[in-house]
Structures are given as C-alpha cells and as structure tokens.
Design an enzyme around this catalytic site. Structure first.
Site, PDB file in Angstrom:
ATOM      1  N   GLY A  75       1.438  -4.283  -5.344  1.00 33.95           N
ATOM      2  CA  GLY A  75       0.998  -5.630  -4.410  1.00 33.95           C
ATOM      3  C   GLY A  75       1.459  -6.518  -3.567  1.00 33.95           C
ATOM      4  O   GLY A  75       3.100  -5.658  -3.456  1.00 33.95           O
ATOM      5  N   SER A  76       1.809  -8.082  -4.368  1.00 36.37           N
ATOM      6  CA  SER A  76       2.413  -8.738  -3.477  1.00 36.37           C
ATOM      7  C   SER A  76       4.326  -9.577  -4.598  1.00 36.37           C
ATOM      8  O   SER A  76       3.969  -8.686  -5.289  1.00 36.37           O
ATOM      9  CB  SER A  76       1.538 -10.152  -3.748  1.00 36.37           C
ATOM     10  OG  SER A  76       1.929 -10.657  -5.068  1.00 36.37           O
ATOM     11  N   GLY A 130       3.646 -11.486  -7.406  1.00 32.72           N
ATOM     12  CA  GLY A 130       2.596 -10.960  -8.540  1.00 32.72           C
ATOM     13  C   GLY A 130       3.313  -9.862  -9.058  1.00 32.72           C
ATOM     14  O   GLY A 130       4.046  -9.936 -10.531  1.00 32.72           O
ATOM     15  N   GLY A 131       4.208  -9.217  -8.210  1.00 32.92           N
ATOM     16  CA  GLY A 131       5.245  -8.518  -8.700  1.00 32.92           C
ATOM     17  C   GLY A 131       6.669  -8.671  -9.350  1.00 32.92           C
ATOM     18  O   GLY A 131       6.778  -7.424 -10.738  1.00 32.92           O
ATOM     19  N   GLU A 188       5.891  -1.885  -5.919  1.00 30.92           N
ATOM     20  CA  GLU A 188       5.986  -1.631  -4.534  1.00 30.92           C
ATOM     21  C   GLU A 188       5.048  -3.325  -3.910  1.00 30.92           C
ATOM     22  O   GLU A 188       4.257  -3.133  -4.569  1.00 30.92           O
ATOM     23  CB  GLU A 188       4.926   0.100  -4.260  1.00 30.92           C
ATOM     24  CG  GLU A 188       5.238   0.368  -2.604  1.00 30.92           C
ATOM     25  CD  GLU A 188       4.173  -0.599  -2.214  1.00 30.92           C
ATOM     26  OE1 GLU A 188       4.405  -1.879  -1.631  1.00 30.92           O
ATOM     27  OE2 GLU A 188       3.205   0.363  -1.229  1.00 30.92           O
ATOM     28  N   CYS A 223       0.564  -2.406   3.488  1.00 32.96           N
ATOM     29  CA  CYS A 223       2.204  -2.917   2.967  1.00 32.96           C
ATOM     30  C   CYS A 223       2.545  -2.261   4.190  1.00 32.96           C
ATOM     31  O   CYS A 223       4.406  -2.776   3.589  1.00 32.96           O
ATOM     32  CB  CYS A 223       2.971  -2.316   1.263  1.00 32.96           C
ATOM     33  SG  CYS A 223       2.772  -0.533   1.247  1.00 32.96           S
TER      34      CYS A 223
END
Lengths: 478, 478
Positions: free
Chosen positions: A200-201, A204-205, A224, A261
């Site tokens: 994800g972003s 957020g990660g 990732e 991504c």
C-alpha cells in the site's frame, strides 16, 4: 467503546489462527501443496462470479481481472511447487567432528520453521493477486503460517466472497478476514501475530511499521510501499528506436490506469529528444477510465494539479483530461536540474513526467537524488559505459533492460522489493518463490535423536528435501 | 557541544566507510577470502600481546582468551570458505519462457548484494569473538560491507590495538572504530549506515533498536540480547544419571563466570530430585573470580540480592560468597508454581535457579510462561513423550539434547538467535555461516545482457558459484 470491541473481535480471530498453527506447521509437503492447489481450484471454479464482483467494486475491467485471477492461481500453484521441492526449508546438516572446538563440533541440524499466525494487508489495486488469496497469503500458507487478512476497503464484497470460498477448503483458522482501519491497527499489535505483510501507500505502511516495531515484542513488518521507478533512455537508444520506446512508455505508465506500484513515473530522455509529439499522440489514444475509487481519483487530481502549478514543469498533454468521473492520462516534462531542486513524489494514477537531461553527468546527478525504487528500467545499447554508470547510480531491487517495470513475473528469481522507501524490509520480496522466507525463522537442533527431530532433519530424510550436508547438496539420507 | 562533535566524528568515519563500499562490494571471492585470511593471520601473529591486553582489561583468563582468539580466527577463515564457495549469494536464474504471463517470462537473474556500510556493537564478554574482529565483522566483510565498530567500554585498549592491526591489512575505510555511548547512538542514526549488529543487554539493545527503526529511513537492527536459556531434566534422566547432570550443569552455568548469553539460568528438576547436596558441593569447588568489570559485579550482586529476598526462593548455596572483589557462584531453588507467579530475569554472572516441578503439567505450564530463549536444553530419554511436549512448549532458536547451551559451535548449521526477547530479528543468527545473510539484499536483473551483469549472474558463471537454474542446482554456465 468502538476500539475495544474491534480489538476484542480481532483477538478472537487471531486466537483461532493460533489454534490452527501447530497442525498447519506440522503438515506434510503433500498436504500443504494440496491445500494450495485446492485454493487455485476454487478461484477457477468461481472465476466468473469473482471477476464480476471485482469489476463492479474496482472498475479494473473484466479482461484484466481475469488475467489477475490466472496470475493468482499461478502464484498458489507455484508455492505448492516450492513446498513440494523443499529447498525453501534451507536445511543444513553438520555431522559431528571429534575433538575440541572450534574445529570439533556436535551434530547440528538446522531448518526453517514457521513463525506462527501472520497478518496480511490487502491492496486496493490487485483485488486478487495482492489481496485475500494473493502472494502474501499464498507464501504464508505455504510456509505453514495461518493468515489473518485485513480486507481492503476498496473491494469489501469480493474480500468476503473470496474468504468464504477459501474457508470451505481450508482447515479452521488457517485464513480469516478482518475489516476496517481500527481492526488493521489492532491486528498489527495483537500478541498472537508474529509478522505482518503489507502492500500500500508509504504513509499507511510507515504508520503500521511504527506500530509493529513499537510493540513491547517487536515483530517483522514487510511493507511494499511503491516508488517512482525511473526509466532511463540513453541518447543511443533514442537515436536507434526513440519512437518505439516512447510509445511503449505510454503503454506502461497507463497500464491499469497507472495504479500499479511498478508504474514508471519518470522517463529520463536526453534534451532535444524530439519525441513530444509522439508521446502526446500516444497518450491521446488512451481512453479515460474510472479509477479504483473516489479516494484514488481525488489523490490523483490533487497530485497532477500540484505538478501543473510548478513553474519548472510543463504539460505535454494539456490538463484537465477525461470525463466527469473517468480520468485521462497526464504527462509532464521538466529538466533534470529542476528535478534535483524539487523532487517529484509517486503519483498513483495515469500520470508521468519526462525528465530531460543535458549530459551524462546531469543524468547521473539527478538519478543520485532519487529515493530507492522497486524497479529501474534502462533503455540503451549494451556496450555503453553510460549504462554501467546508471546501474551504479540508482538504488533499486530490480533492473530491467530495454523493457518496462510493469508486469512483474512470478518466478523463483523475481525480486519485488528494495531499500527504504520502496519497502520497509530490504532483505525481502513480496513476489516470487523467495517471498516465503518472510514467514520462516531458523531453528537448530543439537545432538537431537531422530525420534525427536522434525522429518526434514531426520537421518533418513523421509520428505527427500535437498539438504546441505557437510557442505554438499544432497537429497540422500544423512 | 559534545554530541555535535561526536556526530561530526562519526559521520566522517561512516563517509570513509561509504567511500570504501563499491570496491569492497565488487571484489572477487578470492580477494575477499584473502582479506579474511589475512585478518586471521594478524590475530595469530599478535596472539600473545592481544591475550595479555585482553586479560588485563577483562580478567577472563589467558587460557580462555587464547581459545577465544582461536575461535575468532576460525570464524574469519570459515567466512573465507563461505565466500569462496559462493552459495551464500543465493543465485537463482530463470531463463526466458515464450508466451504470455503468468507462465511466459523474461530472463530473470537474482543474487544477493551487499547493503553498504554497517555498524557493529562489540560485546563485553567476548573481547575477540564478538568484538572488533568478531563474527559480526567477519560476516559483514565477507558479505562485502565496510564495518564501523562501536568499541565496548570494557576493553578499550584491546579494541584500539585490534583495529590498528587489522587496518594494516585492510583497504582504507573497510574497518573503523568509534568509542563512547554518544558515538554509538550517532552511528545507528547515521545516514551512511545501512544495518546494525549488536550483542549486549536487553535494555541497551532495545534502545538502539528503537533508534534504528525510528529513523526517517529505517534500517535493519540485528540485536542478540541474551536470555535465561532453561534446561529441563526429565524424571527418567534424573533416575539414570542425575548426579552427572547436576555436576555438568554447575560447570555450564559457571563457565566464563556465567557471563555468557547462553548460560543455562534455570534448571528444571522434578521435585524430590535429591540433588541439592551434589549441586552444593559442585558449586563449592568453583573458585571465586573477578567479573568483567565493576559494573557487571554490581549488577550481579543486585540481581542475586533481589532473588535472595524473595520469600518463594531458597538459597542452595548461602550468600554472600567470594572475596572482596572476586565473586563466587550462587545457586537458588524455587517451585515451578512460584516461577509462574514471579518470573526470574536473566542474571549476567555465575548464578542460576533450580526450578522444582511437581508433574509434567506443572513443568509444561511453567515453560509456557517463559520468554523466548537463545537455547533450550533437554536432558531425557529419547522415547519419552515428555521430551516432545517440552520441545513444543518452549520458544527458542536452538534445542540441545543431553547437553548444554554454552559453547556455541561455529558451523554452517548453527543458529544463535530466536524470537524476541532473545533477539530483535527472529529470522537471523549472529553465529554460523548464515550470519552473512544479515548484510545482503536481493537484486533481480531482467533481460540484462552479460556485459552489464555482475559475474555471478553471467551466462559463463566465471566464479563457478552454485546457482539454481530453472529449478536445478548447478555450477555450470547458463
């Protein structure tokens, strides 16, 4: 009291996963492979229904989604092969040597063993391949770890459906689903969870990484996070096939409406490349499309709006594009020196920037300022000294020669990762056979008799796994 | 302005390490192995001088220190063998398959590549094997990473001497030393440092782990923090050879004055074992010794004093023991149910606790409350169901059968690690061949021509490294 109830519900789910852990960990390669094959079978049997629900929730399109189901089935069966082969256990057997240490030693046998229940955060942009039965789940189940998936809000019905179908062919507790952000945070700090996978972003990660590492008992967090994935075209490549490269670039950065991504977000071209018109025409041929959801569309429009307002950025394709809801691709250009002064962040959606460099030095200096990427592409001629220098200047997990980073092959050699900020764990990949390593830890057995050893370490090697015995590979007894 | 000047000095040192990085990373297996052999040679040539300085600073004793020098040389040459063999590069070659994905694929070649400059925190208790030229440094140099060592305050002169001797045979910047706690903290957050290895206390390790994971760009932190390392003796083993086991236990927990992270801190014996007198006599035969330093002695006395004050703990050997500066071993006993109520923390020094269990259930319940340990020992008879249950009840990185956790063999199969709180990184070991994995990350090369590939990935495989080519191991061209 909302948070309390979410935590309570999550802890019930992880307790079920914990209860399923010993049997799953002890299951034979055949049983584990069967389980993965059954999941692939379920996806095939319910393919039309799944694709229909997914398309309604994500607007990705039935053709792409069908291909994604095929990829997800391929991932599951590929991990069945990994488990059957047994090399992933990384077994090392050192037989005893008489005499005092350091040369003398007892019998020592090492193998990898499952961590326990793991959390997996599904992604918005791959509702199959990086979601409930995606690569994180497939690799964790292959490792022998029960999985608790945090569903993505972008495709809740598909997540529930996929999990329900999978539950029919899995042992109780092997796969569960939790929903909502509070549940996601509760999952990362749940004492029964031993590791977390995330796609994800960056923001957020990072927040979840901080939760995982801030626990009283920190756990591995494999995030990732995406990246700008620069693509470099050398002057020689522009001279040889500039038009072809430009068209292929547009196809790559608009694939899946740029919601990948691995999207090549920056294309480095030598100044005076003369390809603006080719690029403009290629972009004009891409039809506007709905993005994954309103929140993605808003982020995309904000991001391209910000770029368009920069004095040092020029629009190759005029903004705004697209219809009321659908969005058309956008393409900008700037100089390498402007990029060095003001970096360009990843934009999730069909947008890219052509970066014009004046010289090799200008190119290399700009590349050196870029954060690490999942993939870097170089279009050039093999003999060029410049290609070597580009390889050395970039930080990445994968280099692609005369190709594009989108379309990550699911193979043993694939690496989909890289140093921060591409991922939170530079030693690991979320695609390919070695993704299983994330869910396993080594255990050594010293002078332990056969009857107490797990099968891969027994003298008779009943599962015929490859083992490094006193330095030599063998599937024979030892 | 003290911190600022320390940070300035550390950043100078890491800049030197960064400058040394490309050449070290690109060096051939032969050159890398030569370098490790030269370091082993230096230790041998200056052995007497090094042991003499080390004994003055640590009081470990010349005999043990000489053995430690041998072990350290063994580690260096073992990593030379690892580098020469090449399997550590974990090369995977997937040759292209025609057709559409997911089965169709380009040519993909993967190998492990050095992270860059790394930080290593030396330990107090192994001034050679876990210090300037210890296992962390040996494995990192073997991986191709320059090392900046944070010297331990317990043996500053030895650290300077070892580093100076090593510098004579190493490329500039390959190995440097920083001293002091401020410098240690600056090292962990230095932008040029890509990973950190640490051996030491739980509190110190956690603080540095938090710094490493809290960076703007988080980096891996491999902390080996020690543990209580329970040893379990089954009733059958007590009946067969209780006295022998009791004496061997005393030898193990007093080895190196108990200043080992693998010291067996808890011995589980069935109630009514009748071995108190044997234990008391064995302890009485161990001469009082100076510990590593005053700070260790104070910690030890505080720790045993706290145990002695517990109502549910009884002294097998009366306190206080030892002379003014030297300390004698101490031994306590308590019931398994008391341990479940009030845990016993690791005590660095010659102290241990005999835990008496009433039944299998009592034993297993107590074991289940223990945090993860580096090693767990079980003394029993192989046929016993109880042994299986003990193996399943404990969390550890190594199980030892009818032996002791002290004296960690340096072999390919060794695992010296475990889940938190034994370490901060459950997937990794700080001893044995696979310790090299900590300093390497994967890189994939997609459709890259030979001329641009690193040697291990070229079709002609010039270094003859073992590679997994389309699923089969081979050292042949591909």
């Amino acid at each position: 009291m909302h948070t309390t109830s979410v935590t309570g519900r999550v802890s019930e789910v992880t307790a079920t996963a914990l209860a399923a852990s010993p049997a799953l960990a002890a299951s034979s390669p055949r049983d584990r492979a069967d389980l993965l094959h059954r999941l692939a079978q379920v996806l095939q049997e319910h393919r039309d229904e799944l694709v229909s629900v997914a398309d309604r929730e994500t607007h990705i399109g039935a053709a792409r989604l069908g291909g994604e189901v095929d990829r997800t089935r391929f991932q599951l069966t590929a991990f069945a092969d990994v488990v059957t082969d047994g090399a992933y256990l990384d077994v090392v057997v050192d037989r005893p040597i008489a005499g005092p240490p350091p040369a003398g030693r007892p019998d020592i046998r090492r193998m990898l063993t499952p961590l326990g229940p793991v959390g997996v955060f599904a992604a918005s942009n791959f509702p199959f391949a990086f979601s409930v039965l995606g690569g994180d789940t497939a690799s964790a189940l292959a490792a022998g770890c029960p999985v608790v998936v945090k569903a993505h809000e972008g495709h809740p019905e598909l997540s529930e459906l996929t999990c329900a179908l999978a539950a029919d062919v899995l042992p109780d507790g092997a796969l569960s689903l939790v929903t909502g952000r509070d549940a996601g945070r509760a999952l990362v700090v749940d004492p029964n969870i031993t590791a977390v996978g995330f796609t994800g972003s960056g923001a957020g990660g990072r927040a979840l990484f901080d939760l995982a590492t801030g626990r009283e008992d920190p756990i591995p967090f494999y995030g990732e996070l995406g990246s700008v994935n620069p693509a470099v075209v050398t002057p020689a490549a522009v001279a040889a096939r500039g038009e072809e490269v430009a068209k292929a670039f547009v196809a790559s950065f608009t694939l899946g409406s740029g919601q990948l991504c691995t999207k090549p977000g920056l294309l480095f071209l030598p100044a005076g490349h003369g390809l603006d018109e080719v690029l403009r025409l290629a972009v004009a041929e891409v039809a506007p499309r709905l993005l994954l959801g309103a929140w993605i569309r808003e982020g995309y429009l904000a991001s391209v709006g910000e770029l368009a307002r920069r004095n040092d950025v020029r629009e190759i394709v005029p903004l705004p594009g697209g219809t009321e809801d659908a969005v058309a691709p956008s393409l900008f250009t700037m100089s390498a020196s402007a990029l060095r002064e003001g970096p360009v962040a990843e934009c999730f959606g069909p947008s890219a920037v052509v970066v014009e460099y004046e010289s090799d030095e200008d190119l290399l200096a700009a590349l050196a300022t870029l954060p690490a990427s999942l993939a870097v592409s170089v279009h050039g001629e093999a003999e060029e000294e410049l290609a070597f220098k580009v390889f050395r200047a970039v930080q990445t997990g994968r280099v692609v020669w005369n190709g594009w980073p989108t379309g990550v092959s699911v193979t043993a050699a694939m690496h989909h990762g890289g140093p921060w900020p591409a991922t939170t764990a530079p030693l690991h990949t979320s695609v390919g056979a070695t993704a299983i390593n994330r869910w396993l830890r080594p255990m050594a057995y010293q002078d332990v008799p056969d009857v107490l050893l797990p099968p891969p370490l027994r003298r008779d090697n009943p599962w015929h796994v490859p083992r490094r015995v006193d330095g030599e590979w063998s599937r024979r007894p030892a």
